[in-house]
Design a protein around this motif. Structure first.
Motif, PDB file in Angstrom:
ATOM      1  N   LEU A   6      80.492  32.981  34.123  1.00  0.00           N
ATOM      2  CA  LEU A   6      79.328  32.139  33.739  1.00  0.00           C
ATOM      3  C   LEU A   6      77.890  32.652  34.805  1.00  0.00           C
ATOM      4  CD1 LEU A   6      79.886  28.221  33.918  1.00  0.00           C
ATOM      5  CD2 LEU A   6      80.166  29.796  31.832  1.00  0.00           C
ATOM      6  N   ASP A   7      76.762  33.750  34.721  1.00  0.00           N
ATOM      7  CA  ASP A   7      75.937  34.594  35.211  1.00  0.00           C
ATOM      8  C   ASP A   7      74.940  33.941  35.391  1.00  0.00           C
ATOM      9  OD1 ASP A   7      74.393  36.223  36.377  1.00  0.00           O
ATOM     10  OD2 ASP A   7      75.190  37.804  35.374  1.00  0.00           O
ATOM     11  N   ALA A  19      71.117  39.327  32.223  1.00  0.00           N
ATOM     12  CA  ALA A  19      72.342  40.160  32.351  1.00  0.00           C
ATOM     13  C   ALA A  19      72.202  41.553  32.064  1.00  0.00           C
ATOM     14  CB  ALA A  19      72.191  39.614  30.578  1.00  0.00           C
ATOM     15  N   ALA A  20      70.299  41.705  32.096  1.00  0.00           N
ATOM     16  CA  ALA A  20      69.962  43.097  31.878  1.00  0.00           C
ATOM     17  C   ALA A  20      69.921  43.334  33.722  1.00  0.00           C
ATOM     18  CB  ALA A  20      68.949  43.517  31.581  1.00  0.00           C
ATOM     19  N   LEU A  21      69.891  42.501  35.110  1.00  0.00           N
ATOM     20  CA  LEU A  21      69.463  42.544  36.036  1.00  0.00           C
ATOM     21  C   LEU A  21      71.243  43.211  36.688  1.00  0.00           C
ATOM     22  CD1 LEU A  21      68.784  42.215  38.761  1.00  0.00           C
ATOM     23  CD2 LEU A  21      69.085  40.072  38.879  1.00  0.00           C
ATOM     24  N   SER A  22      72.168  42.103  36.417  1.00  0.00           N
ATOM     25  CA  SER A  22      73.620  41.937  36.624  1.00  0.00           C
ATOM     26  C   SER A  22      74.572  43.581  35.797  1.00  0.00           C
ATOM     27  CB  SER A  22      74.311  41.054  36.399  1.00  0.00           C
ATOM     28  OG  SER A  22      74.594  40.275  35.453  1.00  0.00           O
ATOM     29  N   LEU A  23      73.807  43.532  34.867  1.00  0.00           N
ATOM     30  CA  LEU A  23      75.180  44.735  33.810  1.00  0.00           C
ATOM     31  C   LEU A  23      76.636  43.878  33.602  1.00  0.00           C
ATOM     32  CD1 LEU A  23      73.737  47.623  34.995  1.00  0.00           C
ATOM     33  CD2 LEU A  23      72.379  47.069  33.153  1.00  0.00           C
ATOM     34  N   ASP A 221      75.147  51.565  46.838  1.00  0.00           N
ATOM     35  CA  ASP A 221      76.360  52.151  47.536  1.00  0.00           C
ATOM     36  C   ASP A 221      77.082  51.002  47.900  1.00  0.00           C
ATOM     37  OD1 ASP A 221      75.337  54.031  49.508  1.00  0.00           O
ATOM     38  OD2 ASP A 221      74.401  53.052  50.837  1.00  0.00           O
ATOM     39  N   LEU A 222      77.180  49.827  47.121  1.00  0.00           N
ATOM     40  CA  LEU A 222      77.886  48.367  47.202  1.00  0.00           C
ATOM     41  C   LEU A 222      77.612  47.996  45.242  1.00  0.00           C
ATOM     42  CD1 LEU A 222      79.818  46.110  47.501  1.00  0.00           C
ATOM     43  CD2 LEU A 222      78.063  45.067  48.808  1.00  0.00           C
ATOM     44  N   ASN A 223      78.362  47.796  44.256  1.00  0.00           N
ATOM     45  CA  ASN A 223      77.827  47.529  42.845  1.00  0.00           C
ATOM     46  C   ASN A 223      78.324  45.895  43.393  1.00  0.00           C
ATOM     47  OD1 ASN A 223      78.648  46.795  40.279  1.00  0.00           O
ATOM     48  ND2 ASN A 223      77.627  48.510  40.342  1.00  0.00           N
ATOM     49  N   ALA A 224      77.787  45.044  43.219  1.00  0.00           N
ATOM     50  CA  ALA A 224      78.139  43.980  43.429  1.00  0.00           C
ATOM     51  C   ALA A 224      78.808  43.233  42.013  1.00  0.00           C
ATOM     52  CB  ALA A 224      77.059  42.575  43.415  1.00  0.00           C
TER      53      ALA A 224
END
Length: 238
Positions: A6-7, A19-23, A221-224
């Motif tokens: 759940l996002d 959804a567009a922000l987090s991909l 440098d980091l993909n959450a």
């Protein structure tokens, strides 16, 4: 049965924007999990210190999430031991609240740019947490904002370690790349882990996600989304 993430969107945002922000949907399709992007009351969630109409009207968002999970289980093939929660800003605050109040159903949480805004937090079991935050966040300051009731990010990190019975004398560095680093309490009750990933000069943004220049710097440098999925995989519900 599939894992479910759940996002939750930020204040004034919505599910499509989140959804567009987090991909997150891209990640779900690539590796094989279900993703749902719920929408709050007047674009807000009731997470104590944050935010908007949902707080003013004392909306029962914990009840909403419980109902949402019941409905998802009736429509989809959900693995009840692998249900996870993340969210941006107000959605990150809600992720913390869910971790406090729904530890019987949620396996792990991953707040982004959101701290615990509840007056009390007593999870029914140790809750694995991975939190992402920029040091230059203009809306949820890294060092807190007493007027808003936002605690400092390092204090939030320490509080989760205390709740989870972590016995490490100091957190260990578990990731370092460019402007981004993660510190972790690794010796916690029930196999839990508490991790804080900090982006130097990062804004009110999703690390590795779609940039929003008006809200500050977004690191690459980091993909959450990638990091939280790895964390989620390691922490199913006992």
């Amino acid at each position: 049965a599939m894992p479910l993430v759940l996002d939750f969107h930020g204040y004034t945002s919505n599910g499509i924007e989140e959804a567009a922000l987090s991909l997150m949907n891209n990640k779900a399709d690539a590796v094989g999990f279900l993703s749902i992007h719920p929408e709050g009351t007047n674009a807000s969630w009731n997470a104590g210190a944050c935010c908007g109409q949902a707080v003013t009207d004392m909306v029962d968002d914990i009840g909403f999430v419980a109902d949402l999970l019941d409905y998802a289980a009736s429509q989809l093939c959900v693995d009840a031991h692998r249900i996870y929660v993340t969210g941006m800003s107000n959605g990150g605050f809600l992720s913390n609240r869910i971790g406090c109040e729904m530890a019987d159903r949620i396996a792990a949480i991953a707040p982004v740019a959101g701290v615990d805004g509840m007056p009390t937090c007593t999870p029914s079991r140790p809750m694995p947490v991975i939190h992402f935050h920029g040091t230059a966040d203009p809306l949820v300051p890294y060092n807190g904002d007493a007027t808003m009731g936002f605690i400092a990010v390092p204090d939030d990190f320490a509080n989760w370690a205390m709740r989870d019975g972590c016995t490490d004398a100091m957190p260990a560095t578990t990731f370092m790349n460019g402007d981004s680093s993660c510190s972790s309490y690794l010796n916690c009750a029930g196999g839990a882990q508490v991790t804080l990933c900090t982006v130097q000069n990062g804004g009110h943004t999703w690390p590795g996600g779609t940039p929003v220049p008006s809200l500050g710097y977004t690191t690459t440098d980091l993909n959450a989304t990638d990091a939280m999925w790895s964390f989620f995989q390691a922490h199913p519900l006992p």
